[in-house]
Scaffold this motif. Structure first.
Motif, short mmCIF file in Angstrom:
data_model
loop_
_atom_site.label_atom_id
_atom_site.label_comp_id
_atom_site.label_asym_id
_atom_site.label_seq_id
_atom_site.Cartn_x
_atom_site.Cartn_y
_atom_site.Cartn_z
N GLY A 1 0.81 -1.21 0.00
CA GLY A 1 0.00 0.00 0.00
C GLY A 1 0.84 1.26 0.00
N ILE A 2 1.97 1.23 0.70
CA ILE A 2 2.87 2.38 0.71
C ILE A 2 3.44 2.62 -0.68
N VAL A 3 3.90 1.54 -1.32
CA VAL A 3 4.47 1.64 -2.66
C VAL A 3 3.43 2.16 -3.65
N ASN A 4 2.22 1.60 -3.59
CA ASN A 4 1.16 2.06 -4.47
C ASN A 4 0.79 3.51 -4.16
N GLY A 5 0.86 3.87 -2.88
CA GLY A 5 0.45 5.21 -2.48
C GLY A 5 1.37 6.31 -2.95
N ILE A 6 2.66 6.04 -3.12
CA ILE A 6 3.59 7.11 -3.47
C ILE A 6 4.25 6.91 -4.83
N PHE A 7 4.38 5.67 -5.31
CA PHE A 7 5.10 5.47 -6.56
C PHE A 7 4.18 5.21 -7.75
N PHE A 8 2.89 5.02 -7.52
CA PHE A 8 1.93 4.93 -8.61
C PHE A 8 1.96 6.24 -9.41
N ASN A 9 2.04 6.12 -10.74
CA ASN A 9 2.05 7.28 -11.63
C ASN A 9 3.20 8.24 -11.30
N GLN A 10 4.36 7.66 -10.90
CA GLN A 10 5.57 8.43 -10.56
C GLN A 10 5.33 9.41 -9.42
N GLY A 11 4.32 9.17 -8.61
CA GLY A 11 4.01 10.11 -7.54
C GLY A 11 3.27 11.34 -8.02
N HIS A 12 2.91 11.37 -9.31
CA HIS A 12 2.14 12.49 -9.86
C HIS A 12 0.66 12.28 -9.51
N VAL A 13 0.36 12.30 -8.23
CA VAL A 13 -0.99 12.03 -7.75
C VAL A 13 -1.28 13.02 -6.63
N CYS A 14 -2.38 13.78 -6.76
CA CYS A 14 -2.67 14.79 -5.74
C CYS A 14 -2.95 14.16 -4.38
N CYS A 15 -3.47 12.94 -4.37
CA CYS A 15 -3.77 12.28 -3.10
C CYS A 15 -2.69 11.27 -2.71
N ALA A 16 -1.49 11.39 -3.29
CA ALA A 16 -0.41 10.45 -3.01
C ALA A 16 -0.08 10.40 -1.52
N GLY A 17 0.22 9.21 -1.03
CA GLY A 17 0.61 9.04 0.37
C GLY A 17 2.07 9.40 0.56
N SER A 18 2.37 10.69 0.48
CA SER A 18 3.77 11.13 0.45
C SER A 18 4.40 11.26 1.83
N ARG A 19 3.58 11.18 2.90
CA ARG A 19 4.11 11.18 4.27
C ARG A 19 3.76 9.84 4.92
N LEU A 20 4.77 9.03 5.18
CA LEU A 20 4.57 7.76 5.86
C LEU A 20 4.74 7.98 7.36
N LEU A 21 3.67 7.75 8.12
CA LEU A 21 3.74 7.80 9.58
C LEU A 21 3.71 6.38 10.10
N VAL A 22 4.81 5.92 10.66
CA VAL A 22 4.93 4.53 11.10
C VAL A 22 5.12 4.50 12.62
N GLN A 23 4.42 3.58 13.28
CA GLN A 23 4.54 3.48 14.73
C GLN A 23 5.98 3.09 15.07
N GLU A 24 6.53 3.76 16.07
CA GLU A 24 7.95 3.67 16.38
C GLU A 24 8.43 2.23 16.58
N SER A 25 7.61 1.40 17.20
CA SER A 25 8.04 0.05 17.55
C SER A 25 8.28 -0.84 16.33
N ILE A 26 7.71 -0.52 15.17
CA ILE A 26 7.91 -1.35 13.98
C ILE A 26 8.64 -0.62 12.88
N GLN A 27 9.24 0.51 13.20
CA GLN A 27 9.90 1.31 12.17
C GLN A 27 10.97 0.51 11.42
N ASP A 28 11.87 -0.13 12.16
CA ASP A 28 12.98 -0.85 11.51
C ASP A 28 12.47 -1.98 10.64
N GLU A 29 11.53 -2.77 11.17
CA GLU A 29 10.99 -3.90 10.40
C GLU A 29 10.31 -3.41 9.12
#
Length: 478
Positions: free
Chosen positions: A279-307
């Motif tokens: 979902g992250i890949v589809n959210g930001i790299f679909f259409n080269q990121g030329h998407v007004c609703c692109a998920g360009s800010r990933l907010l990840v819970q700290e405990s799983i950031q590395d994984e």
């Protein structure tokens, strides 16, 4: 021996598209020369090859188109809804029949991968015309009064990221409601709109119901300011949207704006990691990121950031960047040299402000406009890459500890177009959705669209809704 699976080139033939060397304006059912005599060139972003010349529309050309639309409005609006529906159904079927041709055309002119144009854009284009054809004889049951009436002539200005789909979003509901249209496509992607003009003729659409005037921003400004326009619809940058709002202020024109975005894609510690990564890949790299609703800010819970970041980097390393006409390509060309310069400048600012930049190893073509998929970690809310719309394949990663902190960071933006939530808890999904100030919120998915579902934003992402029953309201006198 490498265990990587090698993909042989699988290019789509461009022979299915018959491009003329030059195109005029489509006014009153016919292609005609512009009054100013100016011509512009549209190029393939992947190769910088000139595809065709097209006409630079003037204020006089806009006036001709508006007058043609005004004349056509009397008869078009008087048709029974079921009769208008027949034309929309016909247009939808022709789009389906010509979908391969249109997908190749869109890829040539825009730079997006043929797989996306073929499997995402074109099916949705046809679906919007089918959907609004179904509404044409049921407007009295849409919730806007027993006998809603059309507004008149709609002036519509569309962007370059989804040229044909944005046309469908605007033209289909306008025609279903009984309005006529003057549409200006983006200056870097005029070709699919000009091919759509031919589809209107093929469908037997009455002359003047749809008019296409090509050109740069000055042509769009003339259209927006024309006193004969009853409704303005614009999709594009917030900066231009503000200028349009100033132009329309004090008039009786109705206005809808779908503008920029800086969407948060929020991943909780109980999310399915592999699903979230897709979902992250589809959210930001679909259409080269030329998407007004692109998920360009990933907010990840700290405990799983590395994984999560390890999994995301592994997935990004498999993305194939290159020839948009190759069916194996995941990320195509950036639409223009100007947009590439904007992306490059913001990425450089991210590094200068202290964020850590990472891209997978990939060889970019020697000609055309290209930018590798890019990930920034160590991003703060003050960084430009976390505040400004990049409109390219650039992802900023921030962390959070609690749902309340996720909401605060997600809403800390002047935009409000979309958001994504990844969690297994239904109660958390609903709570988050109620807290987020965004027009469209996806749960355990991203970038899913349906013609029956409304789309639009808050704050600097604009106002009004396109799609669904809600998309009719902007084209009716209610």
């Amino acid at each position: 021996m490498s265990s990587a699976f090698a993909y042989a080139p699988a290019p789509e033939s461009r022979s299915v598209v018959d491009l003329a060397p030059s195109y005029g304006l489509f006014i009153d059912g016919e292609f005609t020369e512009g009054t100013g005599g100016g011509l512009r060139k549209t190029v393939s972003p992947a190769t910088e090859e000139v595809l065709a010349e097209y006409t630079q529309g003037t204020a006089e050309d806009v006036d001709r188109a508006v007058q043609a639309a005004r004349r056509a409005f009397e008869k078009w609006s008087a048709l029974p809804g079921a009769e208008r529906a027949k034309y929309l159904f016909r247009i939808a079927r022709i789009i389906q029949e010509r979908s391969r041709e249109l997908a190749v055309l869109e890829t040539l002119d825009n730079g997006k991968p043929i797989r996306e144009a073929r499997d995402a854009d074109l099916p949705l284009v046809a679906a919007h015309f089918f959907y609004y054809a179904g509404w044409a004889d049921k407007l009295g049951h849409a919730g806007f009064g027993p006998d809603p009436r059309p507004l008149g002539v709609a002036g519509q200005v569309i962007p370059w990221n989804f040229p044909l789909l944005m046309l469908a979003w605007k033209v289909a509901p306008a025609l279903a409601c009984g309005n006529t249209v003057v549409l200006k496509p983006a200056e870097t992607t005029p070709l699919s709109a000009l091919f759509f003009a031919d589809i209107c003729r093929q469908a037997g659409l009455p002359k003047g119901v749809v008019n296409i005037v090509t050109g740069d921003g000055s042509t769009g400004a003339s259209l927006v300011a024309h006193p004969g326009i009853d409704k303005v619809a614009f999709t594009g940058s917030t900066e231009v949207g503000k200028a349009i709002a100033r132009t329309v202020a004090g008039t009786d024109k109705k206005l809808t704006l779908e503008l920029g975005g800086k969407a948060a894609n929020i991943v909780f510690d109980d999310a399915a990691v592999d699903q979230a990564v897709e979902g992250i890949v589809n959210g930001i790299f679909f259409n080269q990121g030329h998407v007004c609703c692109a998920g360009s800010r990933l907010l990840v819970q700290e405990s799983i950031q590395d994984e999560l970041l390890d999994a995301l980097k592994r997935r990004m390393a498999t993305l194939r960047v290159g020839d948009p006409l190759d069916k194996n390509t995941d990320i195509g060309a950036i639409n223009s040299a100007e947009q590439l310069a904007r992306i490059t400048e913001l990425a450089a600012a991210g590094e200068a402000e202290g964020a850590e930049r990472w891209s997978p190893s990939c060889e970019l073509p020697g000609s055309g406009y290209w930018f590798a998929p890019t990930l920034f970690t160590g991003v703060t809310q003050a960084h430009r890459i976390a505040r400004e719309e990049v409109f390219g394949p650039v992802l900023s990663v921030l962390t959070f500890r609690t749902p309340e902190e996720a909401v605060a960071k997600a809403n800390n933006t002047p935009y409000g177009l979309s958001a994504g939530i990844w969690t297994e808890k239904g109660s958390r999904m609903l709570w988050m959705a109620n807290q987020l100030r965004a027009g469209v919120i996806w749960s355990n998915t991203f970038n899913k669209f349906d013609p029956a579902s409304p789309f639009g934003g808050y704050k600097e992402s604009g106002f009004g809704r396109e799609g669904g029953r809600h998309g009719l309201e902007a084209y009716l006198n209610v």
